[in-house]
Motif scaffolding. Structure first.
Motif, PDB file in Angstrom:
ATOM      1  N   LEU A  66      -2.915   8.394  -0.264  1.00  0.00           N
ATOM      2  CA  LEU A  66      -1.873   7.794   0.564  1.00  0.00           C
ATOM      3  C   LEU A  66      -1.741   6.302   0.251  1.00  0.00           C
ATOM      4  O   LEU A  66      -0.629   5.771   0.108  1.00  0.00           O
ATOM      5  N   ALA A  67      -2.875   5.630   0.118  1.00  0.00           N
ATOM      6  CA  ALA A  67      -2.855   4.211  -0.222  1.00  0.00           C
ATOM      7  C   ALA A  67      -2.298   4.004  -1.628  1.00  0.00           C
ATOM      8  O   ALA A  67      -1.568   3.036  -1.884  1.00  0.00           O
ATOM      9  N   ALA A  68      -2.637   4.907  -2.546  1.00  0.00           N
ATOM     10  CA  ALA A  68      -2.113   4.821  -3.915  1.00  0.00           C
ATOM     11  C   ALA A  68      -0.598   4.940  -3.913  1.00  0.00           C
ATOM     12  O   ALA A  68       0.101   4.223  -4.649  1.00  0.00           O
ATOM     13  N   GLN A  69      -0.067   5.822  -3.069  1.00  0.00           N
ATOM     14  CA  GLN A  69       1.377   5.959  -2.948  1.00  0.00           C
ATOM     15  C   GLN A  69       1.998   4.642  -2.503  1.00  0.00           C
ATOM     16  O   GLN A  69       3.041   4.220  -3.006  1.00  0.00           O
ATOM     17  N   GLY A  70       1.323   3.961  -1.575  1.00  0.00           N
ATOM     18  CA  GLY A  70       1.811   2.676  -1.108  1.00  0.00           C
ATOM     19  C   GLY A  70       1.840   1.634  -2.209  1.00  0.00           C
ATOM     20  O   GLY A  70       2.825   0.898  -2.357  1.00  0.00           O
ATOM     21  N   PHE A  71       0.782   1.567  -3.025  1.00  0.00           N
ATOM     22  CA  PHE A  71       0.745   0.590  -4.110  1.00  0.00           C
ATOM     23  C   PHE A  71       1.792   0.890  -5.169  1.00  0.00           C
ATOM     24  O   PHE A  71       2.369  -0.029  -5.761  1.00  0.00           O
ATOM     25  N   ARG A  72       2.051   2.175  -5.421  1.00  0.00           N
ATOM     26  CA  ARG A  72       3.098   2.514  -6.381  1.00  0.00           C
ATOM     27  C   ARG A  72       4.459   2.069  -5.862  1.00  0.00           C
ATOM     28  O   ARG A  72       5.297   1.566  -6.626  1.00  0.00           O
ATOM     29  N   GLU A  73       4.701   2.247  -4.575  1.00  0.00           N
ATOM     30  CA  GLU A  73       5.970   1.811  -3.986  1.00  0.00           C
ATOM     31  C   GLU A  73       6.079   0.290  -4.000  1.00  0.00           C
ATOM     32  O   GLU A  73       7.167  -0.259  -4.211  1.00  0.00           O
ATOM     33  N   LEU A  74       4.966  -0.383  -3.787  1.00  0.00           N
ATOM     34  CA  LEU A  74       4.967  -1.839  -3.847  1.00  0.00           C
ATOM     35  C   LEU A  74       5.295  -2.313  -5.258  1.00  0.00           C
ATOM     36  O   LEU A  74       6.097  -3.235  -5.447  1.00  0.00           O
ATOM     37  N   GLY A  75       4.695  -1.674  -6.258  1.00  0.00           N
ATOM     38  CA  GLY A  75       4.997  -2.026  -7.641  1.00  0.00           C
ATOM     39  C   GLY A  75       6.463  -1.814  -7.975  1.00  0.00           C
ATOM     40  O   GLY A  75       7.076  -2.635  -8.662  1.00  0.00           O
ATOM     41  N   THR A  76       7.027  -0.730  -7.460  1.00  0.00           N
ATOM     42  CA  THR A  76       8.450  -0.453  -7.680  1.00  0.00           C
ATOM     43  C   THR A  76       9.315  -1.517  -7.023  1.00  0.00           C
ATOM     44  O   THR A  76      10.309  -1.980  -7.601  1.00  0.00           O
TER      45      THR A  76
END
Length: 210
Positions: A66-76
């Motif tokens: 779930l946290a990884a999903q957040g970091f990917r969205e932040l990178g985007t």
């Protein structure tokens, strides 16, 4: 009697993992991370906890994804805001993209940087997504400086930018720093950046006088 199919009847093994992750994110926003468990998420989706454990071996693994999903969205978000502009404008846009992401996803953002993120149980996907987000910030800062992304200058600038935006977002999310309802994210970020500008000018003036 309702003929609406239950979630248990409609899920397929192939898409259960994303369904569990989606349910976990919904619960995170509703009840926070402390009540987030595989059992509770399984009940939300309508499957047995045994089925959930086939996809996420532990609560830590679920939270890590779930946290990884957040970091990917932040990178985007950082990439989308890095289209035009140069210098101070590029810095401002990157900080605003970061701050707005945190403000729009407060529970997820706190999970991304919460105490559990320091656990050795975090999956590899979490560390990779976190590093990729920081790499994106390093690339933007290095571009502003006219340096290579791997340069020490770029890394220091990225660390400074990350520290500033993370601190600002955290203070607002936790209610420590008042955020007026009539103020936009852009205005708020601009105001704080102007504070840095005043400080740097004052320091420059003082150094010149000495």
């Amino acid at each position: 009697m309702s003929n609406t199919p239950r979630a248990r009847d409609t899920y397929h093994v192939g898409n259960l993992a994303p369904q569990l992750l989606s349910a976990a994110r919904e619960m995170l926003e509703e009840v926070g991370p402390t009540k987030l468990s595989l059992r509770a998420v399984s009940e939300r989706v309508g499957v047995s906890s045994t089925a959930a454990y086939h996809h996420y071996a532990s609560r830590a693994e679920l939270i890590g994804h779930l946290a990884a999903q957040g970091f990917r969205e932040l990178g985007t978000a950082l990439r989308l805001e890095d289209q035009e502009g140069a210098g101070l404008q590029k810095l401002r846009d990157a900080c605003l993209a970061y701050f707005s992401f945190a403000r729009n996803n407060p529970a997820l953002y706190q999970l991304m940087f919460g105490p559990e993120s320091a656990s050795d149980d975090m999956p590899l996907q979490y560390r990779e997504a976190r590093d990729e987000a920081f790499d994106e910030l390093k690339r933007i800062m290095a571009d502003i400086l006219g340096q290579d992304a791997a340069s020490a200058e770029g890394r220091r600038a990225a660390l400074a930018a990350w520290s500033y935006t993370h601190g600002l977002a955290s203070l607002v999310i936790h209610g420590v720093l008042h955020f007026p309802a009539s103020t936009t994210d852009a205005r708020f970020v601009d105001t704080t950046l102007q504070g840095f500008e005043h400080l740097f000018k004052a320091c420059g003036t003082g150094a010149a006088e000495r």
